[in-house]
Design a protein around this motif. Structure first.
Motif, PDB file in Angstrom:
ATOM      1  N   THR A   1       0.875  -1.257   0.034  1.00 29.91           N
ATOM      2  CA  THR A   1      -0.086  -0.133   0.049  1.00 29.91           C
ATOM      3  C   THR A   1       0.803   1.184  -0.053  1.00 29.91           C
ATOM      4  N   GLU A   2       2.212   1.063   0.004  1.00 29.34           N
ATOM      5  CA  GLU A   2       2.940   2.125   0.325  1.00 29.34           C
ATOM      6  C   GLU A   2       3.772   2.404  -1.017  1.00 29.34           C
TER       7      GLU A   2
ATOM      8  N   ALA B   1     -10.232   0.209  -1.130  1.00 30.73           N
ATOM      9  CA  ALA B   1      -9.284   1.527  -1.512  1.00 30.73           C
ATOM     10  C   ALA B   1      -8.061   0.956  -1.944  1.00 30.73           C
ATOM     11  N   ASP B   2      -7.364   0.083  -1.348  1.00 35.95           N
ATOM     12  CA  ASP B   2      -6.087  -0.461  -1.198  1.00 35.95           C
ATOM     13  C   ASP B   2      -5.732  -1.373  -2.497  1.00 35.95           C
ATOM     14  N   ARG B   3      -6.739  -2.156  -2.862  1.00 31.25           N
ATOM     15  CA  ARG B   3      -6.862  -2.846  -4.114  1.00 31.25           C
ATOM     16  C   ARG B   3      -6.793  -2.199  -5.182  1.00 31.25           C
ATOM     17  N   LYS B   4      -7.581  -0.882  -5.271  1.00 27.18           N
ATOM     18  CA  LYS B   4      -7.514   0.031  -6.318  1.00 27.18           C
ATOM     19  C   LYS B   4      -6.267   0.506  -6.681  1.00 27.18           C
ATOM     20  N   LYS B   5      -5.541   1.121  -5.427  1.00 26.86           N
ATOM     21  CA  LYS B   5      -4.529   1.812  -5.466  1.00 26.86           C
ATOM     22  C   LYS B   5      -3.360   0.632  -5.923  1.00 26.86           C
ATOM     23  N   LEU B   6      -3.286  -0.478  -5.399  1.00 26.91           N
ATOM     24  CA  LEU B   6      -2.297  -1.436  -5.905  1.00 26.91           C
ATOM     25  C   LEU B   6      -2.365  -1.644  -7.393  1.00 26.91           C
TER      26      LEU B   6
ATOM     27  N   ALA C   1      -3.490   0.278  -9.683  1.00 28.95           N
ATOM     28  CA  ALA C   1      -2.878   1.409 -10.389  1.00 28.95           C
ATOM     29  C   ALA C   1      -1.351   1.697 -10.253  1.00 28.95           C
ATOM     30  N   ASP C   2      -0.979   1.455  -8.695  1.00 29.16           N
ATOM     31  CA  ASP C   2       0.420   1.563  -8.569  1.00 29.16           C
ATOM     32  C   ASP C   2       1.480   0.603  -9.695  1.00 29.16           C
ATOM     33  N   CYS C   3       0.916  -0.491  -9.719  1.00 23.67           N
ATOM     34  CA  CYS C   3       1.589  -1.625 -10.332  1.00 23.67           C
ATOM     35  C   CYS C   3       1.660  -1.067 -11.945  1.00 23.67           C
TER      36      CYS C   3
END
Length: 211
Positions: A89-90, A113-118, A120-122
C-alpha cells in the motif's frame, strides 16, 4: 497487518514449502515468450515463487511486509535481489519501471481502496508494453462464504483474515481500464487442487497501441 505476517512467518518456517506454485511456472513460460527479463513481485514472501524467475536469469525485485520473510529470502538470493521492506500500500518504493509485475495471492487481502491503489501503482510502474499478472481468490474457492460477511464477496475468515473474492464482474470493474488481455480461473495446484483463483493479465498499452 505487519504484526500478523511477522507472527505467521516466525511460527511457520516454510509454510508453503520450498517449491514454486504451478502458476509461477506457467507465468514464467508466458513471460519468456514475450522476451521479458525483469520482474517486480509485490508480496515477495520468502521467495519461493521468485526463485523460478531468478533461476532463469530474470532481474527480480520484491516488496515484502515481513522482515522475517526477507531474512529467509536471503538464503535463496543473498544480496543479488533487491527486496523493499514495507506494505504494498506504500508503493512505489523506487522510480524504476519494469517489464513485468507478478502479484500472487495478495490483492484479495486488501480493502477496496488499497486494491484499487495497488492495481494503479503496479500499472504505473510498468514499462510501455509491459505485462502485469495478478492471481486472486475466486468466488468458486472453497473458502467463499466462510466467516462473517462484511460486504459483497468479502468475508472475515475463521483464520482472522479479511478476504475478498473475485468474479467476472468484479474483475472487469477493477481491471477493465488496464487493458486486460486474459482473465481465467485456475486451480492451485493443477493436480489435486485445493484452491480456486483468477489469473488476470494486463498489458500496458502505449498511446500508439491505443489508436
Amino acid at each position: 497487518m505487519p504484526e500478523f505476517w511477522e507472527s505467521v512467518y516466525k511460527s511457520n518456517e516454510r509454510m508453503w514449502g520450498e517449491n514454486p506454485t504451478d502458476n509461477a511456472r506457467n507465468v514464467l513460460a508466458f513471460l519468456q515468450k514475450h522476451n521479458i527479463k525483469n520482474l517486480l513481485i509485490p508480496g515477495f514472501g520468502y521467495g519461493r515463487n521468485a526463485k523460478v524467475f531468478y533461476d532463469e536469469g530474470f532481474d527480480v525485485t520484491g516488496i515484502e511486509i515481513s522482515k522475517t520473510a526477507i531474512e529467509r529470502a536471503r538464503n535463496y538470493f543473498g544480496s543479488a535481489v533487491t527486496i523493499h521492506h514495507g506494505s504494498v500500500t506504500e508503493m512505489p518504493f523506487d522510480t524504476n519501471q519494469y517489464q513485468s509485475i507478478y502479484c500472487y495471492s495478495l490483492i484479495h487481502l486488501l480493502n477496496a481502496a488499497d486494491r484499487k491503489k495497488l492495481i494503479a501503482d503496479c500499472y504505473a510502474q510498468l514499462k510501455p508494453n509491459g505485462i502485469m499478472v495478478f492471481v486472486a481468490l475466486s468466488t468458486n474457492d472453497k473458502r467463499f462464504g466462510l466467516g462473517e460477511e462484511l460486504d459483497k464477496n468479502t468475508f472475515h475468515s475463521p483464520q482472522g483474515l479479511t478476504l475478498y473474492f473475485y468474479d467476472e464482474a468484479s474483475i472487469q470493474a477493477a481491471f477493465g481500464n488496464y487493458h486486460i488481455i486474459e482473465a481465467k480461473e485456475i486451480n492451485e495446484p493443477e493436480e489435486n487442487p485445493n484452491e480456486k483463483h483468477w489469473m488476470i493479465v494486463c498489458e500496458k498499452k502505449t498511446a500508439h497501441n491505443n489508436t
